[in-house]
Scaffold this motif. Structure first.
Motif, PDB file in Angstrom:
ATOM      1  N   ALA A 108     -24.947 106.025  10.766  1.00 44.08           N
ATOM      2  CA  ALA A 108     -23.906 105.847   9.758  1.00 44.08           C
ATOM      3  C   ALA A 108     -22.692 106.704  10.091  1.00 44.08           C
ATOM      4  CB  ALA A 108     -24.442 106.215   8.385  1.00 44.08           C
ATOM      5  N   ASP A 116     -20.274 109.525   9.026  1.00 45.18           N
ATOM      6  CA  ASP A 116     -20.274 110.673   8.105  1.00 45.18           C
ATOM      7  C   ASP A 116     -19.276 111.691   8.636  1.00 45.18           C
ATOM      8  OD1 ASP A 116     -20.673 112.789   6.423  1.00 45.18           O
ATOM      9  OD2 ASP A 116     -22.849 112.889   6.686  1.00 45.18           O
ATOM     10  N   THR A 143     -17.814 108.623   4.189  1.00 48.93           N
ATOM     11  CA  THR A 143     -19.073 108.199   4.777  1.00 48.93           C
ATOM     12  C   THR A 143     -19.106 106.672   4.686  1.00 48.93           C
ATOM     13  OG1 THR A 143     -20.222 108.379   2.656  1.00 48.93           O
ATOM     14  CG2 THR A 143     -20.265 110.302   4.100  1.00 48.93           C
ATOM     15  N   PRO A 150     -22.053 103.391   5.410  1.00 48.07           N
ATOM     16  CA  PRO A 150     -23.422 103.071   5.854  1.00 48.07           C
ATOM     17  C   PRO A 150     -23.457 101.945   6.877  1.00 48.07           C
ATOM     18  CG  PRO A 150     -22.992 102.041   3.739  1.00 48.07           C
ATOM     19  CD  PRO A 150     -21.767 102.857   4.071  1.00 48.07           C
ATOM     20  N   SER A 201     -25.379  99.502   6.761  1.00 46.05           N
ATOM     21  CA  SER A 201     -25.581  98.233   6.038  1.00 46.05           C
ATOM     22  C   SER A 201     -24.285  97.504   5.750  1.00 46.05           C
ATOM     23  CB  SER A 201     -26.318  98.495   4.719  1.00 46.05           C
ATOM     24  OG  SER A 201     -25.563  99.353   3.875  1.00 46.05           O
TER      25      SER A 201
END
Length: 532
Positions: free
Chosen positions: A494, A496, A508, A510, A512
């Motif tokens: 991810a 970050d 941040t 993700p 997904s």
């Protein structure tokens, strides 16, 4: 003999000014007549009829003019703009030194780029499908019976198959989860292997079926090249065995076929044994920091002639220059004058060993005012700005206003080496992965220093072989081809930025949300399409 001009409308090639192609009715040729001409086996006729289309296949990887995008929008008008937007949607590139309101600012801050209706999504779809359609238009004429044993037709068919496979893989990289991170059990793409002006829409095949289609195209292309006696050619801007092997290695890496990755990259590295030397790895300043002189002739990332790693690229004049306009801090465009400086995240910079000359491809401290030539405007160039793609002049020019004239590369052998190292690490061959990485590290060690190894590289202590590969991939391919974004999808990493000292945006993001939705136009007009 008069030239023969070919252009395609629907499924028919129209020909003007031809005495050689004496067919009826006058001034046009049916598809069946085209195939009869191709079956004649005469190379001059084949080149006349199909050469223009075949020669366009490699150029689609250097494409400009994406559907519904105006030329003023550098982000999405051409393939390099698309890659740049992917670059800044990650951890390793800092966009500017302050909050900006220029092209790229939304992407850097992760303002919606994945939903079906956003204009930040659809250009990726349009580009790939344009490439597939372009390939299928030519492949329509090259069925097995027509190609037969003709070497020239096999070469042309290989070019079309490579382009189609590349474009389908591009769609999968953007519009589906990574194969090894849940994508294996998801849907792939509608598979079209024929061009028709009007044809029934197709549903999405499975991911496995899509990748099987991609790999079949590439394996056929490789065999056609071998049958035609075409190996690794000296022309960097043409499809050859090296390009086909590279793309297939990339697809195989994505799908976890580690044995194929190693075999393919070994073949590539045998033909491209030399890596970029220290003298050509980024800019060399022949002036001062206040008045730098950085000639692109000395920079292997801007001048293919001094880069021994280039597997596929384009010369000055043919090469797109959007990447340089957005990455070069001395460009009178978004990468410089508009302060869209492309900088390295301090966390990655601090992981580069002091004896690794790649560290010198980034500014350790800020530079004083740089004067841009057209209007005499000045800008302070901040610390961590890249010099990897920097030049104060254009190739072959002494006028700083011509900055931005450069060559372009798309595939290089250092990436093949890293793909091999990853495949070795992923398949449990830790010793092999380390040995492969040691070749890269030795080649990236400063002159006069003891060659670096995975055991002596300070920030690699305690890392697994795969983590070593990941770190070196981030360093080596920084700012290239959106690779970090796609690798983050593959590696399930991810974004970050919270602990970064120099990221302007501390977001941040993700994994997904790294998969784009199918664009709204496709959802509206293909009643068999299923949304991600």
């Amino acid at each position: 003999m008069k030239k023969i001009f070919l252009f395609l409308i629907g499924g028919t090639l129209f020909v003007s000014c031809s005495k050689k192609l004496d067919v009826a009715p006058p001034n046009n040729i049916t598809d069946e007549q085209i195939q009869q001409l191709l079956k004649s086996g005469d190379e001059e006729t084949i080149n006349t009829v199909l050469g223009g289309m075949a020669n366009n296949m490699p150029r689609m990887l250097n494409f400009q003019g994406i559907n519904l995008v105006g030329g003023a929008d550098l982000r999405y008008y051409d393939v390099q703009g698309l890659d740049i937007m992917r670059n800044i949607e990650g951890n390793d590139i800092v966009f500017g030194s302050t909050n900006l309101n220029i092209f790229g600012a939304d992407e850097y801050r992760f303002i919606d780029f994945i939903s079906e209706g956003t204009d930040k999504n659809s250009p990726y779809w349009y580009y790939a499908w344009n490439a597939i359609t372009t390939a299928n238009k030519m492949l329509n004429y090259l069925d097995d019976e027509t190609v037969g044993t003709n070497a020239k037709l096999k070469e042309f068919k290989a070019r079309g198959l490579i382009l189609r496979a590349y474009a389908y893989n591009y769609l999968m990289e953007n519009y589906q989860q990574a194969y090894l991170q849940g994508g294996k059990d998801k849907l792939g793409m509608p598979l079209y292997d024929t061009y028709l002006p009007i044809q029934e829409s197709k549903a999405r095949y499975t991911a496995d079926e899509t990748y099987a289609f991609i790999k079949a195209d590439l394996n056929k292309a490789i065999q056609y090249f071998k049958d035609a006696g075409i190996g690794y050619t000296s022309a960097q801007n043409d499809f050859d065995l090296g390009v086909a092997n590279f793309i297939l290695a990339r697809v195989s890496l994505w799908t976890g076929d580690w044995t194929s990755v190693i075999t393919l990259t070994n073949d590539i590295l045998a033909k491209y044994p030399n890596l970029i030397p220290q003298s050509a790895y980024g800019a060399t300043n022949d002036g001062t920091n206040a008045a730098p002189i950085m000639r692109p002739e000395k920079n292997g990332f801007l001048n293919n002639a001094i880069n021994p790693e280039v597997i596929f690229g384009f010369p000055l004049g043919d090469a797109l220059t959007t990447h340089n306009r957005l990455m070069n801090p001395f460009a009178e465009s978004y990468g410089g004058l508009s302060e869209g400086f492309q900088r390295i995240d301090d966390r990655l910079y601090n992981k580069i060993a002091s004896d690794d000359f790649r560290k010198e491809a980034f500014m350790a401290t800020q530079w004083g005012d740089y004067t841009y030539p057209t209007n005499g405007d000045k800008r302070v160039i901040p610390a961590f700005t890249n010099l990897k793609f920097a030049a104060t002049h254009g190739l072959g020019s002494d006028d700083k206003k011509n900055v931005g004239r450069n060559t372009a590369y798309y595939f290089r052998s250092a990436e093949a080496l890293l793909m091999k190292a990853e495949a070795q690490a992923q398949s449990g061959d830790a010793a092999g992965a380390k040995a492969t990485l040691n070749k890269l590290l030795a080649a990236r060690t400063k002159a006069g220093a003891t060659p670096l190894t995975v055991d002596t590289y300070p920030t690699m202590a305690g890392l697994t072989p795969l983590q070593m590969v990941q770190l070196q991939t981030r360093i080596e391919l920084w700012g290239e081809g959106g690779r970090e974004f796609y690798n983050n999808k593959r590696w399930n990493i991810a974004v970050d930025r919270a602990s970064s000292k120099n990221h302007v945006d501390k977001s941040t993001y993700p994994v997904s949300k790294m998969t784009l939705q199918i664009p709204l136009d496709e959802m509206m007009y293909n009643d068999r399409m299923v949304q991600n």
